[in-house]
Design a protein around this motif. Sequence first.
Motif, PDB file in Angstrom:
ATOM      1  N   PRO A 279       0.844  -1.192   0.000  1.00  0.00           N
ATOM      2  CA  PRO A 279       0.000   0.000   0.000  1.00  0.00           C
ATOM      3  C   PRO A 279       0.882   1.245   0.000  1.00  0.00           C
ATOM      4  N   VAL A 280       0.675   2.131  -0.971  1.00  0.00           N
ATOM      5  CA  VAL A 280       1.488   3.345  -1.080  1.00  0.00           C
ATOM      6  C   VAL A 280       0.613   4.559  -0.808  1.00  0.00           C
ATOM      7  N   THR A 281       1.141   5.492  -0.029  1.00  0.00           N
ATOM      8  CA  THR A 281       0.405   6.735   0.194  1.00  0.00           C
ATOM      9  C   THR A 281       1.125   7.873  -0.515  1.00  0.00           C
ATOM     10  N   TYR A 282       0.387   8.636  -1.265  1.00  0.00           N
ATOM     11  CA  TYR A 282       0.905   9.871  -1.864  1.00  0.00           C
ATOM     12  C   TYR A 282       0.513  10.981  -0.900  1.00  0.00           C
ATOM     13  N   LEU A 283       1.497  11.482  -0.181  1.00  0.00           N
ATOM     14  CA  LEU A 283       1.232  12.471   0.861  1.00  0.00           C
ATOM     15  C   LEU A 283       1.638  13.849   0.367  1.00  0.00           C
ATOM     16  N   GLN A 284       0.650  14.716   0.324  1.00  0.00           N
ATOM     17  CA  GLN A 284       0.829  15.984  -0.375  1.00  0.00           C
ATOM     18  C   GLN A 284       0.540  17.140   0.564  1.00  0.00           C
ATOM     19  N   LEU A 285       1.419  18.124   0.586  1.00  0.00           N
ATOM     20  CA  LEU A 285       1.139  19.355   1.319  1.00  0.00           C
ATOM     21  C   LEU A 285       0.776  20.421   0.306  1.00  0.00           C
ATOM     22  N   GLN A 286      -0.434  20.942   0.441  1.00  0.00           N
ATOM     23  CA  GLN A 286      -0.854  21.985  -0.497  1.00  0.00           C
ATOM     24  C   GLN A 286      -0.064  23.250  -0.230  1.00  0.00           C
ATOM     25  N   VAL A 287       0.533  23.784  -1.289  1.00  0.00           N
ATOM     26  CA  VAL A 287       1.275  25.030  -1.140  1.00  0.00           C
ATOM     27  C   VAL A 287       0.700  26.025  -2.137  1.00  0.00           C
ATOM     28  N   ALA A 288       0.244  27.167  -1.628  1.00  0.00           N
ATOM     29  CA  ALA A 288      -0.350  28.163  -2.521  1.00  0.00           C
ATOM     30  C   ALA A 288       0.746  28.749  -3.398  1.00  0.00           C
ATOM     31  N   ARG A 289       0.450  28.901  -4.676  1.00  0.00           N
ATOM     32  CA  ARG A 289       1.428  29.480  -5.589  1.00  0.00           C
ATOM     33  C   ARG A 289       1.275  31.006  -5.533  1.00  0.00           C
ATOM     34  N   PRO A 290       2.397  31.721  -5.367  1.00  0.00           N
ATOM     35  CA  PRO A 290       2.289  33.179  -5.403  1.00  0.00           C
ATOM     36  C   PRO A 290       1.720  33.615  -6.756  1.00  0.00           C
ATOM     37  N   PRO A 291       1.129  34.817  -6.798  1.00  0.00           N
ATOM     38  CA  PRO A 291       0.557  35.261  -8.076  1.00  0.00           C
ATOM     39  C   PRO A 291       1.647  35.416  -9.142  1.00  0.00           C
ATOM     40  N   VAL A 292       1.320  35.081 -10.381  1.00  0.00           N
ATOM     41  CA  VAL A 292       2.262  35.239 -11.493  1.00  0.00           C
ATOM     42  C   VAL A 292       1.625  36.119 -12.560  1.00  0.00           C
ATOM     43  N   LEU A 293       2.448  36.646 -13.458  1.00  0.00           N
ATOM     44  CA  LEU A 293       1.971  37.622 -14.428  1.00  0.00           C
ATOM     45  C   LEU A 293       0.940  37.064 -15.396  1.00  0.00           C
ATOM     46  N   SER A 294       1.187  35.845 -15.851  1.00  0.00           N
ATOM     47  CA  SER A 294       0.334  35.311 -16.911  1.00  0.00           C
ATOM     48  C   SER A 294      -0.560  34.204 -16.369  1.00  0.00           C
ATOM     49  N   ASN A 295      -1.751  34.141 -16.923  1.00  0.00           N
ATOM     50  CA  ASN A 295      -2.650  33.047 -16.560  1.00  0.00           C
ATOM     51  C   ASN A 295      -2.495  31.846 -17.479  1.00  0.00           C
ATOM     52  N   LEU A 296      -1.582  31.946 -18.450  1.00  0.00           N
ATOM     53  CA  LEU A 296      -1.342  30.807 -19.326  1.00  0.00           C
ATOM     54  C   LEU A 296      -0.710  29.687 -18.502  1.00  0.00           C
ATOM     55  N   ASP A 297      -0.831  28.476 -18.939  1.00  0.00           N
ATOM     56  CA  ASP A 297      -0.196  27.328 -18.294  1.00  0.00           C
ATOM     57  C   ASP A 297      -0.498  27.207 -16.800  1.00  0.00           C
ATOM     58  N   PRO A 298      -1.753  27.078 -16.432  1.00  0.00           N
ATOM     59  CA  PRO A 298      -2.058  26.852 -15.020  1.00  0.00           C
ATOM     60  C   PRO A 298      -1.459  25.524 -14.561  1.00  0.00           C
ATOM     61  N   ILE A 299      -1.162  25.420 -13.263  1.00  0.00           N
ATOM     62  CA  ILE A 299      -0.609  24.176 -12.733  1.00  0.00           C
ATOM     63  C   ILE A 299      -1.768  23.192 -12.512  1.00  0.00           C
ATOM     64  N   PRO A 300      -1.671  22.001 -13.118  1.00  0.00           N
ATOM     65  CA  PRO A 300      -2.801  21.062 -13.003  1.00  0.00           C
ATOM     66  C   PRO A 300      -3.037  20.650 -11.553  1.00  0.00           C
ATOM     67  N   ASP A 301      -4.301  20.468 -11.190  1.00  0.00           N
ATOM     68  CA  ASP A 301      -4.649  20.060  -9.825  1.00  0.00           C
ATOM     69  C   ASP A 301      -4.063  18.704  -9.473  1.00  0.00           C
ATOM     70  N   ASP A 302      -3.953  17.844 -10.468  1.00  0.00           N
ATOM     71  CA  ASP A 302      -3.496  16.482 -10.178  1.00  0.00           C
ATOM     72  C   ASP A 302      -2.008  16.309 -10.489  1.00  0.00           C
ATOM     73  N   LEU A 303      -1.261  17.420 -10.492  1.00  0.00           N
ATOM     74  CA  LEU A 303       0.183  17.336 -10.760  1.00  0.00           C
ATOM     75  C   LEU A 303       0.825  16.377  -9.758  1.00  0.00           C
ATOM     76  N   GLY A 304       1.606  15.461 -10.241  1.00  0.00           N
ATOM     77  CA  GLY A 304       2.260  14.477  -9.372  1.00  0.00           C
ATOM     78  C   GLY A 304       1.363  13.274  -9.117  1.00  0.00           C
ATOM     79  N   VAL A 305       0.155  13.534  -8.643  1.00  0.00           N
ATOM     80  CA  VAL A 305      -0.778  12.442  -8.343  1.00  0.00           C
ATOM     81  C   VAL A 305      -1.030  11.599  -9.594  1.00  0.00           C
ATOM     82  N   ALA A 306      -1.193  12.277 -10.722  1.00  0.00           N
ATOM     83  CA  ALA A 306      -1.484  11.552 -11.965  1.00  0.00           C
ATOM     84  C   ALA A 306      -0.317  10.650 -12.352  1.00  0.00           C
TER      85      ALA A 306
END
Lengths: 388, 320
Positions: free
Chosen positions: A25-52
């Motif tokens: 049994p493997v646990t993917y243990l994730q700490l949510q870290v808010a991303r500071p604001p960036v200039l462009s809204n292009l290329d949002p970070i996917p919600d399932d980054l890493g998990v997928a």
Amino acid sequence: MNRIFRIVLAVLALPMSALAEVAIPVTYLQLQVARPPVLSNLDPIPDDLGVAGAALGLADNLTTAKFLGHAYSLTVETVPEDGDFTAAARKVLAESPFLILDAPAAAQLAVADLPEAQGAVLFNASAPDIALRQDHCRANLLHTLPSDLMRGDALVQFLVRRRWDDLVLVAGDHPGDRAFADALRTSVAKFRLSLQGEKTWVFDADMRRNAAQEVPLFTQEFGDYDVLLVADALDDFGRYIAYNTWQPRPVAGTEGLQPVTWSPVIEQWGAVQMQNRFADHAGRGMLPRDYAAWAGMRALGEAVTRTNSDDPAVLRSYLLSAEFELAGFKGRAMNFRPWNGQLRQPIPLVTDRAVVAMAPIEGFLHERTELDTLGVDQAESLCTAFTE
Amino acid sequence: MRKIATLALGFFCTTAAADEIWISNEKDDTVSVIDIETLEVIKTYDTGERPRGITFSKDYSVLYICASDSDAVQVMDPETGKILHDLPSGEDPEQFVLHPNDRHLYIANEDDAITTVVDTQSRQVIAQIDVGIEPEGMAVSPDGKIAITTSETTNMAHWIDTESQELFANTLVDSRPRHAEFVKDGTELWVSSEIGGTITVFDVETQTEKAKISFEVEGVHPDRVQPVGFELSDGDKTAFVALGPSNHVAAVDAETYEVEDYILVGRRVWHMDFNSDKSLLFTTNGVSGDVTVIDVAAREPIKTIKVGRFPWGAAFRPTD
């Protein structure tokens, strides 16, 4: 198409087979870290980054497992930014010693130092910090994500090869930017190129409108050089640099030509099949953090397959042995550095459209393996946890 | 201009047509036909998308082509180069093997973790077998009783009972198995592992490992020595093994499992086939886009023939 997805769900939904002799049994243990604001809204970070990536690794492991009578499961535990990460880690460690960690370096260290984590097998799939591989290394923490230094060395090897010797650097002021800039400086010194100038990006104007006016002036002071290096780990301003520099010169680093763990443009070395499997089940391209999580899951699976064991001590010892090899779709077998637990791996140098080169670059030799020309080598190692 | 062409045509008509080697060009969507007499490409025919595995029917009357990105096995008339029809193949067929009954094709569906069995006469899928991830290497025992699929990511050889079309054994090999062959009248199964850098030799009777062959090319880092396709010559005495990006073919004594020679060929050597008396060996070199012709007795390359982009498979066709 839905095949992998279904397998994952099925296994997540069912209790682990009581019949399987070897159960992981493997646990993917994730700490949510808010991303500071960036200039462009292009290329949002996917919600399932890493998990997928971990989910794909699970699906890959399960296919082998079905022929061997092994069982795997994946549980994703997400802790909010203000939550108690170590308490969550304690809870999951009580159930299983196998964790993939997606958290900043400090949080990972706190977990690795827990009494409950001694003898556990933890994979760092998110923190590129060099210190985690050096004086802050921990014997129970393996790193599937390359360090900043491995990526820096990969890029600089390429610049040496092309004889683009004179470099300048623009770095952001975020801690991640500074860390990558430090790695680039170390790499430039290691391979004896020259860093002729450095500037910190401190603009607070909206560059989407102003880049054409600001960037030429900002880069004019650099004079002549071969390549402009950018350290913008946050993906904030880097996109506005290319084609706006005073000198007509290429851009590399976190922008332009990038040394990466993984990229959707990789199609050699059998990678197309993995890219397709990932895209089918995640609905997007595979990113570096996905790859690191996938590699953690697959490394564990490979150790289980070869040892037929679910004992973390047996698995850790096999993972760090010379027998271990992971086929990572990057052209050569990958294994762990026994002195600091870092996964040796080639680093592709990519643009948004193609792989330009694969580091280690031909001609950079090493007595052990050319892969050890990237990152902290044994002779420079400050890590003692693995030899104690 | 026209006169010369006519003369040339006349010349070819009076000579008995030479045997041929057919090459699939993965990134050109074509097959190239090499004349073994002149060692030149004499024809190029269009295929479906991303042709990889190719094999002839036992009487050489049709060529089967894995058109991977067209999700089909195409059937070509080698006399005219016309595609006669497609066979259902499952998704992304990469490599296949024709059963000794000349009827059943065992096809590795790389993206689907499935082996598909197709009846080439009824043009129906008669079985689909779940195997490991990224199946690629395919082999059938000479007596036709066992089919093998190797899976690249699962790192296994899957043993299929061709009677029941079910798996009866799954054996681990080193990382990224690519190619499988039954050797010595079907008493041994050889499986190459690209990333592991080895060939595993199994005793077929017991499905247990009896030997492992390793390679070492001077001046090439072991990581780049990646065995892929291989073929056996002269009564299965010598195995010729393509070593991928090391740009060499190894000659291995099939009795002692010792490597005897390394032969320099083109870049990223992948698969190969012999001429009729096995005196010449033709290797596909993916990156350099050519075929190296090896003199088997001398163990030396004698010619390089430019073909299409990313040559992948090779298949011999006699013309008498």
